[in-house]
Every structure is written in structure tokens, then in C-alpha cells.
Design an enzyme around this catalytic site. Structure first.
Site, PDB file in Angstrom:
ATOM      1  N   ALA A   1       0.833  -1.208   0.000  1.00 18.31           N
ATOM      2  CA  ALA A   1       0.000   0.000   0.000  1.00 18.31           C
ATOM      3  C   ALA A   1       0.867   1.256   0.000  1.00 18.31           C
ATOM      4  CB  ALA A   1      -0.940   0.001   1.199  1.00 18.31           C
TER       5      ALA A   1
ATOM      6  N   GLY B   1       2.143   1.588  -3.436  1.00 18.60           N
ATOM      7  CA  GLY B   1       0.968   1.766  -4.291  1.00 18.60           C
ATOM      8  C   GLY B   1       0.388   3.163  -4.205  1.00 18.60           C
ATOM      9  N   ASP B   2       0.391   3.727  -3.005  1.00 28.20           N
ATOM     10  CA  ASP B   2      -0.075   5.097  -2.814  1.00 28.20           C
ATOM     11  C   ASP B   2       0.774   6.054  -3.648  1.00 28.20           C
ATOM     12  OD1 ASP B   2      -1.485   7.311  -1.488  1.00 28.20           O
ATOM     13  OD2 ASP B   2       0.368   7.590  -0.356  1.00 28.20           O
ATOM     14  N   SER B   3       2.074   5.849  -3.626  1.00 26.89           N
ATOM     15  CA  SER B   3       2.989   6.735  -4.363  1.00 26.89           C
ATOM     16  C   SER B   3       2.834   6.609  -5.870  1.00 26.89           C
ATOM     17  CB  SER B   3       4.437   6.432  -3.978  1.00 26.89           C
ATOM     18  OG  SER B   3       4.639   6.689  -2.621  1.00 26.89           O
TER      19      SER B   3
END
Length: 142
Positions: A29, A32-34
Site C-alpha cells: 500500500a 501503491g499510494d505513491s
């Protein structure tokens, strides 16, 4: 040269091979956020040359937890069994904190979305990641 961004970074920075199954859902996550945010920033910047505060506002709306929660629900039926498994691992991960201005439910759902994006990125499935993000963005412009 491989066209996948992760491969380019790994080769250019001389990083070692990774075993993706060793990564926790919260690590997936995190990356993935980045990667999701850089994709959204790229899309918004490409729309028009505008003031940075207007760009930031539009990007912020698309990367916040409640929006990501809506997006994963929109694409849920399109996910493969493996993608759904990764999403659920991320959603069910025990995070210590939560995003401000988001319910715990939205935050956990968004964490699952981000874990899926991270997993797609680290498994060099950029085309699939783009397909899913594009479908999400289309849903928000309808």
C-alpha cells in the site's frame, strides 16, 4: 530496455531482485499510494497548464481515501482472483493510523486499493494498473 517503470528504476539504481511475496500488505500500500499519486498527477498536469494550487486541489480529490474507496468498488467485478486476494489483504491489514477526513471503513478500503496498485507496480503489470486506473477515472467523469 524494458518499458516498465519499476524495471527502469531497479536497473538504473542497481537494486536487487525482490520477492514480492515477502512484502506486507502495508508495504504494498505504501508504494501503491505513491505510484497511484504520480499517475494521477501526470494525468492532471497533462489536462492543462494551470496554477499549481488548482492542480493540487484536483489531485488531492482523486487520491484521498474516500475517492479510492469508491474507485475500488467500481472496478471490483473486473478484478482477477489474484488481484482480489491482494486487495483483501491490504484492506484487512491492521494499520496503526488512519487518514484524516476519512472513516475507518474508507481508510481500510483505500489501503486495499493502494496495496493492489503497489502489487501491480512491483509485479511489472503496469498495463493492467493503467487499465484499472483509467476505468476508475472514467467513472468519476460520468
Amino acid at each position: 530496455m524494458d518499458k516498465d517503470l519499476f524495471s527502469i528504476i531497479r536497473q538504473g539504481m542497481e537494486l536487487e531482485e525482490i520477492n514480492i511475496s515477502d512484502y506486507s500488505p502495508l508495504t504494498l500500500a505504501y508504494i501503491g499510494d505513491s505510484i497511484y499519486e504520480i499517475i494521477i498527477r501526470t494525468v492532471i498536469v497533462d489536462e492543462a497548464n494551470r496554477q499549481v494550487n488548482k492542480i493540487h486541489k484536483k489531485v488531492s480529490n482523486l487520491v484521498k481515501a474516500p475517492t479510492q474507496a469508491k474507485m475500488i468498488y467500481y472496478i471490483m467485478d473486473d478484478l482477477t482472483d489474484d488481484e482480489l486476494k491482494i486487495y483483501k489483504r491490504g484492506r484487512n491489514a491492521k494499520a496503526v493510523t488512519r487518514a484524516k477526513n476519512a472513516s475507518m471503513s474508507d481508510y481500510r478500503t483505500a489501503t486495499g486499493f493502494e496495496a493492489l496498485m503497489g502489487w501491480l507496480y512491483l509485479t511489472k503489470q503496469s498495463d493492467r494498473m493503467m487499465e484499472l486506473i483509467k476505468k476508475c477515472l472514467v467513472s468519476f467523469h460520468e
